[in-house]
Scaffold this motif. Structure first.
Motif, PDB file in Angstrom:
ATOM      1  N   ILE A 247      42.257  80.197  83.044  1.00  0.00           N
ATOM      2  CA  ILE A 247      42.589  79.502  81.688  1.00  0.00           C
ATOM      3  C   ILE A 247      42.401  80.808  80.672  1.00  0.00           C
ATOM      4  O   ILE A 247      41.749  81.582  80.746  1.00  0.00           O
ATOM      5  N   ASN A 248      42.994  80.298  79.591  1.00  0.00           N
ATOM      6  CA  ASN A 248      43.000  81.347  78.466  1.00  0.00           C
ATOM      7  C   ASN A 248      41.995  80.855  77.568  1.00  0.00           C
ATOM      8  O   ASN A 248      42.156  80.025  76.725  1.00  0.00           O
ATOM      9  N   MET A 249      41.129  81.573  77.544  1.00  0.00           N
ATOM     10  CA  MET A 249      39.763  81.327  76.710  1.00  0.00           C
ATOM     11  C   MET A 249      39.994  81.570  75.044  1.00  0.00           C
ATOM     12  O   MET A 249      39.306  80.956  74.497  1.00  0.00           O
ATOM     13  N   ALA A 250      40.953  82.437  74.902  1.00  0.00           N
ATOM     14  CA  ALA A 250      41.216  82.545  73.512  1.00  0.00           C
ATOM     15  C   ALA A 250      41.831  81.247  73.088  1.00  0.00           C
ATOM     16  O   ALA A 250      41.353  80.829  71.828  1.00  0.00           O
ATOM     17  N   SER A 251      42.215  80.418  73.829  1.00  0.00           N
ATOM     18  CA  SER A 251      43.243  79.154  73.378  1.00  0.00           C
ATOM     19  C   SER A 251      41.937  78.261  73.189  1.00  0.00           C
ATOM     20  O   SER A 251      41.874  77.426  72.381  1.00  0.00           O
ATOM     21  N   VAL A 252      40.991  78.217  74.109  1.00  0.00           N
ATOM     22  CA  VAL A 252      39.881  77.399  73.832  1.00  0.00           C
ATOM     23  C   VAL A 252      39.017  77.555  72.798  1.00  0.00           C
ATOM     24  O   VAL A 252      38.709  76.659  72.138  1.00  0.00           O
ATOM     25  N   MET A 253      38.914  78.927  72.308  1.00  0.00           N
ATOM     26  CA  MET A 253      38.132  79.252  71.222  1.00  0.00           C
ATOM     27  C   MET A 253      38.955  78.864  69.943  1.00  0.00           C
ATOM     28  O   MET A 253      38.252  78.318  69.053  1.00  0.00           O
ATOM     29  N   THR A 254      40.044  79.117  69.828  1.00  0.00           N
ATOM     30  CA  THR A 254      40.933  78.933  68.483  1.00  0.00           C
ATOM     31  C   THR A 254      41.157  77.557  68.150  1.00  0.00           C
ATOM     32  O   THR A 254      41.217  77.199  67.138  1.00  0.00           O
ATOM     33  N   ARG A 255      41.257  76.668  69.312  1.00  0.00           N
ATOM     34  CA  ARG A 255      41.563  75.295  69.308  1.00  0.00           C
ATOM     35  C   ARG A 255      40.220  74.327  69.272  1.00  0.00           C
ATOM     36  O   ARG A 255      40.237  73.245  69.476  1.00  0.00           O
ATOM     37  N   ARG A 256      39.194  75.191  69.632  1.00  0.00           N
ATOM     38  CA  ARG A 256      37.948  74.456  69.533  1.00  0.00           C
ATOM     39  C   ARG A 256      37.601  73.307  70.593  1.00  0.00           C
ATOM     40  O   ARG A 256      37.371  72.244  70.405  1.00  0.00           O
TER      41      ARG A 256
END
Length: 326
Positions: A247-256
């Motif tokens: 998974i794209n962890m940056a997406s997880v972080m930025t989209r909370r």
């Protein structure tokens, strides 16, 4: 007693009736004369030798049942002896008698048959604890559920209808999609002919869903995350598509986004008793008054447990498969 307790893992053909001792209820347990037992995907995985029972649980298959309490262990209220109940158990339901912790025994709702009651516990405990407790859905939440015509899927649709959720499901055929809509899904996506990520974006006008209830895992996880709205929650309850995901962890972080998951069978008796109390308080009246019903696909006698697993393996069922025992 007669039970289904295969000595070796294998295909459905290993599920032969055998004689086993009637169990003795331990502290805080009831002995139940079983009327019916639900068939669930974890039963299949156990049959294959890939899901051993938790420590102390019976080797006999079966995670849910309905029946009559006929005995009480130390600390279990003897007043309930003679009552009809449905119960969640860690094993042992494919048998004429089974022991269940007292806190996991719920009264059979008025108006439900013993077959319907046996189809309740596993899916109801699972969907409630994961959607309503872990994922915190509330009226108006939009939820994506994979396996829309499975036991879990049909229960999620049914609970969603009662509690004001918008439930989007995926299914493997147009016929199953049509059945899911009949049961109460707001939208049904044939994942064999449509990209569910694109369909979810279209259905939600690009906003995404609040929660994904996922029993596939594997490559689905990254696609599921694309379906989530900002602040969305992803709940994994099975890994039918594989245990590894990228998974794209940056997406997880930025989209909370929140990723969580659970299994039910190995949870403590105290946790399951808490869920049972919540269901009795929040859900049971809907069952009694007919607003909520389990979807039963087919029934088989206990002696034909192998045929029940053949149907489960074929994946053509809609709702629950149930064994008739008494």
């Amino acid at each position: 007693m007669i039970a289904i307790d295969p000595d070796e893992p294998g295909g459905p053909e290993v599920l032969k009736p055998v004689a086993r001792p009637i169990p003795t209820p331990g502290p805080g347990e009831y002995l139940i004369q079983v009327a019916a037992a639900g068939v669930n995907r974890p039963d299949v995985i156990q049959r294959l030798g890939q899901y051993p029972p938790p420590a102390g649980a019976p080797r006999i298959l079966g995670l849910e049942l309905s029946g009559k309490i006929v005995g009480a262990g130390a600390g279990a209220d003897p007043v309930r002896v003679g009552q009809t109940v449905c119960a969640l158990v860690a094993g042992g339901a494919y048998a004429e008698y089974c022991c269940a912790p007292s806190g996991q025994c719920l009264p059979v709702p008025a108006g439900l048959s013993m077959i319907e009651a046996a189809a309740l516990p596993e899916t109801l405990f699972t969907v409630w604890s994961n959607l309503f407790d872990s994922a915190h859905v509330t009226e108006g939440s939009v939820v994506l559920v994979h396996g829309g015509t499975s036991g879990i899927g049909t229960m999620a649709i049914s609970l969603g209808r009662v509690f004001g959720l918008t439930v989007i499901v995926t299914c493997g055929s147009d016929q199953k999609c049509a059945r899911a809509l009949e049961i109460g899904a707001a939208h049904a996506i044939n994942y064999r002919t449509h990209d569910f990520v694109e369909e979810v974006k279209r259905i939600t006008d690009g906003r995404g869903v609040n929660v994904v209830l996922d029993m596939v895992a594997g490559s689905y996880v990254s696609r599921n995350l694309q379906c989530l709205a900002e602040g969305g929650r992803h709940v994994t309850i099975a890994v039918q598509g594989g245990m590894q995901a990228e998974i794209n962890m940056a997406s997880v972080m930025t989209r909370r986004l929140t990723l969580t998951g659970s299994t039910l069978r190995a949870r403590s008796a105290a946790f399951k008793a808490h869920v049972a109390d919540t269901l009795l308080d929040r859900v049971w009246l809907h069952l009694i008054e007919g607003r909520l019903r389990p979807i039963v696909d087919t029934t088989f006698p206990l002696s034909e447990a192998a045929k029940a697993h053949v149907r489960m393996d074929a994946g053509k069922h809609v709702g629950k498969i149930v064994l008739r025992i008494a």
